[in-house]
Design a protein around this motif. Sequence first.
Motif, short mmCIF file in Angstrom:
data_model
loop_
_atom_site.label_atom_id
_atom_site.label_comp_id
_atom_site.label_asym_id
_atom_site.label_seq_id
_atom_site.Cartn_x
_atom_site.Cartn_y
_atom_site.Cartn_z
N GLU A 141 0.82 -1.24 0.06
CA GLU A 141 0.12 -0.17 -0.09
C GLU A 141 0.82 1.30 0.08
OE1 GLU A 141 -4.11 1.57 1.72
OE2 GLU A 141 -3.21 0.13 2.76
N ALA A 142 2.08 1.22 0.90
CA ALA A 142 2.72 2.32 0.96
C ALA A 142 3.47 2.86 -0.48
CB ALA A 142 4.02 2.23 1.83
N PHE A 143 4.00 1.82 -1.04
CA PHE A 143 4.50 1.62 -2.55
C PHE A 143 3.48 2.44 -3.59
CE2 PHE A 143 5.81 0.62 -6.70
CZ PHE A 143 7.21 0.85 -6.73
N ASP A 144 2.37 1.83 -3.53
CA ASP A 144 1.03 2.52 -4.23
C ASP A 144 0.94 3.98 -4.00
OD1 ASP A 144 -0.14 0.83 -6.70
OD2 ASP A 144 -1.37 2.15 -6.10
N ILE A 145 0.78 4.12 -2.76
CA ILE A 145 0.32 5.49 -2.39
C ILE A 145 1.53 6.40 -2.72
CG2 ILE A 145 -0.26 7.07 -0.50
CD1 ILE A 145 -1.66 4.65 0.87
N GLY A 146 2.62 6.05 -2.71
CA GLY A 146 3.51 7.07 -2.61
C GLY A 146 4.40 7.17 -3.90
N ILE A 147 3.60 6.41 -5.04
CA ILE A 147 4.04 6.23 -6.21
C ILE A 147 4.18 7.48 -7.28
CG2 ILE A 147 2.34 5.65 -7.79
CD1 ILE A 147 4.02 3.16 -8.60
N VAL A 148 3.47 8.44 -7.22
CA VAL A 148 3.15 9.52 -8.04
C VAL A 148 4.06 10.67 -7.59
CG1 VAL A 148 1.79 11.27 -8.85
CG2 VAL A 148 0.75 9.05 -8.64
N GLY A 149 4.10 11.23 -6.39
CA GLY A 149 5.18 12.00 -5.97
C GLY A 149 6.45 12.16 -6.63
N PRO A 150 7.30 11.24 -6.53
CA PRO A 150 8.52 11.27 -7.06
C PRO A 150 8.69 11.48 -8.28
CG PRO A 150 8.44 9.35 -5.33
CD PRO A 150 7.01 9.86 -5.63
N VAL A 151 7.57 11.09 -9.33
CA VAL A 151 7.61 11.02 -10.70
C VAL A 151 7.23 12.36 -11.27
CG1 VAL A 151 7.76 8.45 -10.92
CG2 VAL A 151 5.60 9.81 -11.06
N LEU A 152 6.31 13.07 -10.46
CA LEU A 152 5.74 14.59 -10.82
C LEU A 152 6.75 15.36 -11.55
CD1 LEU A 152 2.91 15.13 -8.29
CD2 LEU A 152 2.69 14.48 -10.48
N THR A 153 7.94 15.47 -11.08
CA THR A 153 8.82 16.49 -11.71
C THR A 153 9.17 16.00 -12.91
OG1 THR A 153 9.76 16.96 -9.56
CG2 THR A 153 11.09 17.34 -11.57
N THR A 154 9.30 14.69 -13.12
CA THR A 154 9.66 14.16 -14.38
C THR A 154 8.63 14.22 -15.52
OG1 THR A 154 11.11 12.73 -13.69
CG2 THR A 154 10.43 12.15 -15.87
N LEU A 155 7.44 14.04 -15.03
CA LEU A 155 6.22 14.13 -15.76
C LEU A 155 5.90 15.56 -16.28
CD1 LEU A 155 3.60 11.80 -14.20
CD2 LEU A 155 4.47 11.38 -16.39
N GLU A 156 6.09 16.76 -15.29
CA GLU A 156 6.00 17.82 -15.62
C GLU A 156 6.83 18.37 -16.56
OE1 GLU A 156 6.05 22.22 -13.07
OE2 GLU A 156 6.92 20.39 -12.32
N LYS A 157 8.02 17.79 -16.73
CA LYS A 157 8.94 18.25 -18.01
C LYS A 157 8.54 17.42 -19.21
CE LYS A 157 12.57 19.33 -14.74
NZ LYS A 157 14.13 18.99 -14.41
N SER A 158 8.30 16.31 -19.09
CA SER A 158 7.80 15.50 -20.16
C SER A 158 6.67 15.69 -20.83
CB SER A 158 8.13 13.91 -19.80
OG SER A 158 9.30 13.72 -19.25
N TRP A 159 5.69 15.90 -19.89
CA TRP A 159 4.27 16.31 -20.67
C TRP A 159 4.08 17.90 -20.63
CZ3 TRP A 159 0.57 12.37 -17.99
CH2 TRP A 159 0.97 10.82 -18.62
N HIS A 160 5.07 18.47 -20.30
CA HIS A 160 4.70 20.11 -20.25
C HIS A 160 3.67 20.62 -19.52
CE1 HIS A 160 8.20 19.85 -22.98
NE2 HIS A 160 7.37 19.46 -24.01
N LEU A 161 3.57 20.03 -18.34
CA LEU A 161 2.23 20.25 -17.50
C LEU A 161 2.29 21.83 -16.91
CD1 LEU A 161 2.28 16.97 -15.44
CD2 LEU A 161 1.03 17.41 -17.53
N ALA A 162 0.98 22.12 -16.79
CA ALA A 162 0.97 23.43 -15.92
C ALA A 162 0.65 23.12 -14.52
CB ALA A 162 -0.43 24.02 -16.43
N SER A 163 0.92 24.22 -13.67
CA SER A 163 0.87 23.83 -12.34
C SER A 163 -0.31 23.35 -11.59
CB SER A 163 0.98 25.25 -11.49
OG SER A 163 2.17 25.99 -12.11
N TRP A 164 -1.59 23.60 -12.16
CA TRP A 164 -3.01 23.08 -11.80
C TRP A 164 -3.00 21.32 -12.21
CZ3 TRP A 164 -6.42 20.80 -15.10
CH2 TRP A 164 -6.33 21.12 -16.33
N GLN A 165 -2.52 21.25 -13.49
CA GLN A 165 -2.27 19.85 -13.62
C GLN A 165 -1.40 19.07 -12.75
OE1 GLN A 165 -1.03 20.63 -17.84
NE2 GLN A 165 -3.18 19.78 -18.62
#
Length: 240
Positions: A36-60
Amino acid sequence: MANRSEVNLLTRLDRIPLTPRIVGIILLLSLVWLAEAFDIGIVGPVLTTLEKSWHLASWQVGLLAIASTIGIVLGMLPSGMIADKFGRRRVILFGILWFSVLTLLGSLVSNVGSLFAIRLLAGIGEGAVLPMPYLILSEFTGNRRRAVSVGYANGILTAAYIVPSVVSLWALHNYPADYAWRVPFLLGGIPLIMLIPIYLWLPESPRYLLERGQATGCKSSWNRWKIRRVCHTTRICTTR
């Protein structure tokens, strides 16, 4: 209303010693916390990479960050009623199956909307599972050990949140950024393997079985875990 033998058993459950069998249950519950801890915490560490790769806005970015939390809240609200109706063990098994499969599917998405939906739905399963290890632990440990056991449980769960961060750092160091964020989601399918020992060896709570009038199931559970000092004098839960 509970009869005398049921009351006798419940009283003895509150005095249950910490046996090797109970330690085995705690180890099985540790697998649940890790998954459960792995699944809950999975998004936070990759958000920075996704922000750059997908060119995300702050609200996204913010939307993706809270998706699992919203799902957890939605999943936790009915989890107690579901556990009382179908059993703690079934909620754990189906909950882990639910969020692990969804997390695997998350590795295939390519837009914010799909990833948000996946994380929201996975969060519902996480929320349903989250209280179950604590509930089972409190029902399998005596009064003297209960607070200490829950304290250890919180320590295990908190330590497990480190795992997704370590995995994400490893993936970012070894794979291209466009693919690295998918690696933790792929590894999110590992809890499907953990379902095997949980299914085979995690017993249902005897308190739940008594509440549901399943005296035979209670007897089978306690015979399996050989906690003879607790139930050898009761009619509901006798041992050979």
